[in-house]
Structure formats: structure tokens, C-alpha cells
Design an enzyme around this catalytic site. Structure first.
Site, PDB file in Angstrom:
ATOM      1  N   GLY A   1       0.087  -3.272   4.950  1.00 49.98           N
ATOM      2  CA  GLY A   1      -0.269  -2.297   5.988  1.00 49.98           C
ATOM      3  C   GLY A   1      -0.835  -2.974   7.220  1.00 49.98           C
TER       4      GLY A   1
ATOM      5  N   SER B   1       0.677  -3.761  10.227  1.00 47.90           N
ATOM      6  CA  SER B   1       1.271  -3.594  11.563  1.00 47.90           C
ATOM      7  C   SER B   1       0.255  -3.011  12.537  1.00 47.90           C
ATOM      8  CB  SER B   1       2.507  -2.697  11.488  1.00 47.90           C
ATOM      9  OG  SER B   1       2.172  -1.453  10.931  1.00 47.90           O
ATOM     10  N   ARG B   2      -0.790  -2.338  11.999  1.00 52.16           N
ATOM     11  CA  ARG B   2      -1.774  -1.707  12.901  1.00 52.16           C
ATOM     12  C   ARG B   2      -3.145  -1.623  12.210  1.00 52.16           C
ATOM     13  NH1 ARG B   2       0.453   4.402  11.798  1.00 52.16           N
ATOM     14  NH2 ARG B   2      -1.146   4.940  10.276  1.00 52.16           N
TER      15      ARG B   2
ATOM     16  N   ASP C   1       7.371  -0.464   0.559  1.00 55.90           N
ATOM     17  CA  ASP C   1       6.498   0.642   0.162  1.00 55.90           C
ATOM     18  C   ASP C   1       5.657   0.152  -1.019  1.00 55.90           C
ATOM     19  OD1 ASP C   1       5.316   2.880  -0.865  1.00 55.90           O
ATOM     20  OD2 ASP C   1       7.157   4.060  -1.012  1.00 55.90           O
ATOM     21  N   VAL C   2       4.351  -0.014  -0.800  1.00 58.94           N
ATOM     22  CA  VAL C   2       3.523  -0.610  -1.856  1.00 58.94           C
ATOM     23  C   VAL C   2       3.435   0.267  -3.102  1.00 58.94           C
ATOM     24  CG1 VAL C   2       2.107  -2.031  -0.301  1.00 58.94           C
ATOM     25  CG2 VAL C   2       1.328   0.280  -0.915  1.00 58.94           C
TER      26      VAL C   2
ATOM     27  N   ASN D   1      -4.537  -3.720   1.789  1.00 59.02           N
ATOM     28  CA  ASN D   1      -5.119  -2.851   2.814  1.00 59.02           C
ATOM     29  C   ASN D   1      -4.356  -1.532   2.990  1.00 59.02           C
ATOM     30  OD1 ASN D   1      -6.468  -2.354   5.665  1.00 59.02           O
ATOM     31  ND2 ASN D   1      -4.246  -2.332   5.989  1.00 59.02           N
TER      32      ASN D   1
ATOM     33  N   SER E   1     -13.424   2.014   0.082  1.00 66.74           N
ATOM     34  CA  SER E   1     -14.025   2.866   1.122  1.00 66.74           C
ATOM     35  C   SER E   1     -15.398   3.309   0.638  1.00 66.74           C
ATOM     36  CB  SER E   1     -13.156   4.101   1.336  1.00 66.74           C
ATOM     37  OG  SER E   1     -13.855   5.075   2.075  1.00 66.74           O
TER      38      SER E   1
ATOM     39  N   TYR F   1      -8.552  10.887  -2.220  1.00 72.93           N
ATOM     40  CA  TYR F   1      -8.837   9.602  -1.567  1.00 72.93           C
ATOM     41  C   TYR F   1     -10.018   8.889  -2.246  1.00 72.93           C
ATOM     42  CZ  TYR F   1      -9.767   6.385   2.344  1.00 72.93           C
ATOM     43  OH  TYR F   1      -9.978   5.267   3.123  1.00 72.93           O
TER      44      TYR F   1
ATOM     45  N   ILE G   1     -14.320   3.703  10.603  1.00 68.95           N
ATOM     46  CA  ILE G   1     -13.811   2.643  11.475  1.00 68.95           C
ATOM     47  C   ILE G   1     -12.830   3.272  12.458  1.00 68.95           C
ATOM     48  CG2 ILE G   1     -12.643   0.393  11.539  1.00 68.95           C
ATOM     49  CD1 ILE G   1     -15.311   0.424   9.877  1.00 68.95           C
TER      50      ILE G   1
HETATM   51  P1  NAD Z   1      -4.009   3.100   9.399  1.00 65.43           P
HETATM   52  O1  NAD Z   1      -3.439   4.430   9.042  1.00 65.43           O
HETATM   53  O2  NAD Z   1      -4.092   2.703  10.825  1.00 65.43           O
HETATM   54  O3  NAD Z   1      -3.257   1.941   8.625  1.00 65.43           O
HETATM   55  C1  NAD Z   1      -2.777   2.077   7.319  1.00 65.43           C
HETATM   56  C2  NAD Z   1      -1.658   1.109   7.123  1.00 65.43           C
HETATM   57  O4  NAD Z   1      -1.139   1.254   5.787  1.00 65.43           O
HETATM   58  C3  NAD Z   1      -0.487   1.387   8.077  1.00 65.43           C
HETATM   59  O5  NAD Z   1      -0.020   0.168   8.605  1.00 65.43           O
HETATM   60  C4  NAD Z   1       0.562   2.017   7.171  1.00 65.43           C
HETATM   61  O6  NAD Z   1       1.897   1.799   7.596  1.00 65.43           O
HETATM   62  C5  NAD Z   1       0.273   1.316   5.857  1.00 65.43           C
HETATM   63  N1  NAD Z   1       0.829   2.051   4.727  1.00 65.43           N
HETATM   64  C6  NAD Z   1       0.633   3.347   4.427  1.00 65.43           C
HETATM   65  N2  NAD Z   1       1.341   3.680   3.324  1.00 65.43           N
HETATM   66  C7  NAD Z   1       2.000   2.554   2.943  1.00 65.43           C
HETATM   67  C8  NAD Z   1       2.892   2.245   1.879  1.00 65.43           C
HETATM   68  N3  NAD Z   1       3.252   3.166   0.980  1.00 65.43           N
HETATM   69  N4  NAD Z   1       3.378   0.988   1.783  1.00 65.43           N
HETATM   70  C9  NAD Z   1       3.025   0.044   2.682  1.00 65.43           C
HETATM   71  N5  NAD Z   1       2.176   0.267   3.710  1.00 65.43           N
HETATM   72  C10 NAD Z   1       1.684   1.516   3.842  1.00 65.43           C
HETATM   73  O7  NAD Z   1      -5.427   3.084   8.728  1.00 65.43           O
HETATM   74  P2  NAD Z   1      -6.639   2.056   8.765  1.00 65.43           P
HETATM   75  O8  NAD Z   1      -7.817   2.824   9.203  1.00 65.43           O
HETATM   76  O9  NAD Z   1      -6.283   0.789   9.425  1.00 65.43           O
HETATM   77  O10 NAD Z   1      -6.821   1.830   7.190  1.00 65.43           O
HETATM   78  C11 NAD Z   1      -6.581   0.608   6.517  1.00 65.43           C
HETATM   79  C12 NAD Z   1      -7.225   0.675   5.158  1.00 65.43           C
HETATM   80  O11 NAD Z   1      -8.641   0.849   5.326  1.00 65.43           O
HETATM   81  C13 NAD Z   1      -6.756   1.858   4.299  1.00 65.43           C
HETATM   82  O12 NAD Z   1      -6.667   1.455   2.956  1.00 65.43           O
HETATM   83  C14 NAD Z   1      -7.879   2.866   4.468  1.00 65.43           C
HETATM   84  O13 NAD Z   1      -7.955   3.751   3.386  1.00 65.43           O
HETATM   85  C15 NAD Z   1      -9.086   1.944   4.544  1.00 65.43           C
HETATM   86  N6  NAD Z   1     -10.250   2.547   5.168  1.00 65.43           N
HETATM   87  C16 NAD Z   1     -10.217   2.975   6.451  1.00 65.43           C
HETATM   88  C17 NAD Z   1     -11.364   3.561   7.004  1.00 65.43           C
HETATM   89  C18 NAD Z   1     -11.394   4.034   8.430  1.00 65.43           C
HETATM   90  O14 NAD Z   1     -12.411   4.646   8.806  1.00 65.43           O
HETATM   91  N7  NAD Z   1     -10.410   3.784   9.238  1.00 65.43           N
HETATM   92  C19 NAD Z   1     -12.512   3.697   6.217  1.00 65.43           C
HETATM   93  C20 NAD Z   1     -12.504   3.257   4.909  1.00 65.43           C
HETATM   94  C21 NAD Z   1     -11.365   2.669   4.385  1.00 65.43           C
END
Ligand code: NAD
Length: 243
Positions: free
Chosen positions: A11, A13-14, A63-64, A90, A142, A155, A188
Site C-alpha cells: 500500500g 503508492s500513497r 491485492d494483499v 501497511n 492502529s 477495523y 494521521i
Molecule cells: P490510505 O488509504 O491513504 O492508504 C492505504 C493504502 O493501502 C493504499 O495505497 C491502498 O491502495 C492500499 N490498499 C488497500 N487495499 C489493498 C489491497 N487489498 N491490496 C493492496 N493494497 C491495498 O491510508 P493510510 O492512512 O495511508 O493508511 C495506511 C495504513 O495505516 C492502513 O493500514 C491504515 O489502517 C493505517 N492507519 C491509518 C491511520 C490514519 O489516521 N490515517 C491511523 C491508524 C492506522
């Protein structure tokens, strides 16, 4: 510090994943950028990593949540990079809703991506690390796993499962010099939280009174990926919200 190491970040790319891939590359690691949807963003991440840090970087679509796809993915990464030293799980999704109205599909898809996806990647990568007699695995959980969150039963369960998975894997793989840790971010600033505005009362509940940045999570991931005597740990990066 991570020169000649090979990192796999799902994950990436972003968001947080991208920040992690960039941070590890800045420390000298080659990086496999695993993405699901947006190939243009993944290619842009790879381009910027190569230009800025001169390491090797390749984007892979997978797709993970699929056992078979992740098996093929890991095989391909091993062929391209020869080794895997660091795995950062991630990739994750949210499908929030109150439990009284949550669909089975919503529950299953979040568990499949977040928890099973983490298992799938560890399952296929750890035999390589075992043969290499070492490795670092960092799973993104998380604070929702630790303190719960209304509207996030699926979640929170998936992220709490990741903590159990982290600790069992840490005990199993320790004899092979493989550490397994988790990072538990709070709020975040990424696409995942884009609908939570700066004026949201949630911010007042955070002791540091602001959302975290993806780069602040990446620092914690890089720390655990570089440490040799920390395993089975869950490191919160949450501005103090879950203390
Ligand atoms: P985001 O939505 O920007 O990024 C999630 C990434 O996961 C994306 O690149 C997406 O393409 C990828 N992804 C989703 N489903 C997938 C799949 N089936 N196979 C492969 N890739 C897949 O979110 P983020 O905020 O950058 O989150 C990253 C991680 O951090 C996640 O696990 C999220 O649960 C965790 N997290 C985020 C926060 C927050 O506040 N942003 C807080 C706690 C935990």
C-alpha cells in the site's frame, strides 16, 4: 544505515505507505512498492525514490487479501531483488459503520485486507527471511485496536488481530533472528482521514492537539526496521491519545 537492504512496503503508492517507502529509501534501502489501485501514483512514487535516493525501486500491483496473488508477488520480488530484508505490512482499508447495521461484506472485506493481508505477506516472505537468517517485519495496526472506536468494529478487530499476529510471529521467528513489531498510529493526515476536518472536536482529545503526519509514522517504522533487540512491541504514534 539500510544500504544493500531490500524492503517491501504494501500500500505504498500513497499516504503512510508512501512515506515509509521514501524514508527507507532515504536510509539506503532498495524498495518494492506494492500497490493495489493507482498505477500512476505508484510509478510516480518509484520515479521520485529513484531520482532522489539513487536506490533500486520497482512497483508491483497486487491485492494483499489474496493468498495466491501475494505468493506470486513475493516470488517476483525475490527474483527481481534477490533478497528481502524488511517487510512493512501497511495496506489497509476502512468500511466504518455501526455494528447493529454492519453488513457481512463490510466486516469480511476489512478483515481480509487488513488482517489476512498481513498474514499472507508474512506467510510468503518469512521462509525467505528464515533462509537468510534474519529480517525485520513491521505491521501497521492502529490505536483503534487498543482503545476501540465506535463505528469501527470491523477495523478495530482487524487491527487488534494484527497485534496478536505480531506477537505470535515475533515469538516463532525470534530463533531465526527475525523481529516482528507493530506500529499503532492515531489520527494521521492522509486520504483515509480526509473527511475529518481541522475543526473536528476529536482534535481536542489528542494531547498534542493536532493530527500526525505520515512522515512521523514512517520514522517509527524505520526505527523498528533498524532495531535488533526489539520484538513483539507495539509502538503508538498517536500524539498521546491512547496513553
Ligand atoms: P490510505 O488509504 O491513504 O492508504 C492505504 C493504502 O493501502 C493504499 O495505497 C491502498 O491502495 C492500499 N490498499 C488497500 N487495499 C489493498 C489491497 N487489498 N491490496 C493492496 N493494497 C491495498 O491510508 P493510510 O492512512 O495511508 O493508511 C495506511 C495504513 O495505516 C492502513 O493500514 C491504515 O489502517 C493505517 N492507519 C491509518 C491511520 C490514519 O489516521 N490515517 C491511523 C491508524 C492506522
Amino acid at each position: 544505515m539500510l544500504k544493500a537492504k531490500v524492503s517491501v512496503v504494501t500500500g505504498s503508492s500513497r499516504g503512510i505507505g508512501r512515506a515509509v517507502a521514501v524514508k527507507l529509501a532515504s536510509l539506503g534501502s532498495d524498495v518494492a512498492v506494492v500497490y493495489h489501485g493507482n498505477s500512476a501514483k505508484a510509478e510516480e512514487t518509484v520515479r521520485s525514490i529513484i531520482e532522489n535516493y539513487g536506490v533500486k525501486a520497482i512497483a508491483y500491483k497486487a491485492d494483499v487479501s489474496s493468498y495466491d496473488e501475494t505468493k506470486e508477488l513475493v516470488k517476483k520480488i525475490k527474483e527481481d531483488f534477490s533478497r528481502i530484508d524488511i517487510l512493512v505490512n501497511n495496506a489497509g482499508i476502512v468500511k466504518d459503520g455501526l455494528i447493529a447495521m454492519m453488513s457481512e461484506q463490510s466486516f469480511d472485506s476489512v478483515i481480509d485486507t487488513n488482517l489476512k493481508g498481513t498474514f499472507n505477506m508474512i506467510r510468503h516472505v518469512c521462509p525467505i527471511m528464515i533462509r537468510e537468517k534474519g529480517g525485520r517485519i513491521v505491521n501497521i495496526s492502529s490505536v483503534s485496536a487498543i482503545i476501540g472506536n465506535p463505528g469501527q468494529a470491523n477495523y478495530s478487530a482487524s487491527k487488534a488481530g494484527i497485534i496478536g499476529l505480531t506477537k505470535s510471529a515475533a515469538k516463532e521467528l525470534s530463533v531465526k533472528n527475525i523481529t516482528v513489531n507493530a506500529v499503532a498510529p492515531g489520527f494521521i493526515r492522509t486520504d483515509m482521514t480526509e473527511n475529518i476536518g481541522e475543526d473536528n472536536p476529536l482534535i481536542q482529545m489528542i494531547p498534542l492537539k493536532r493530527f500526525g503526519e505520515a512522515e512521523e509514522v514512517a520514522e517509527a517504522v524505520a526505527f523498528l526496521a533498524s532495531s535488533s533487540y526489539i520484538t513483539g512491541e507495539v509502538l503508538k504514534v498517536d500524539g498521546g491519545i491512547a496513553m
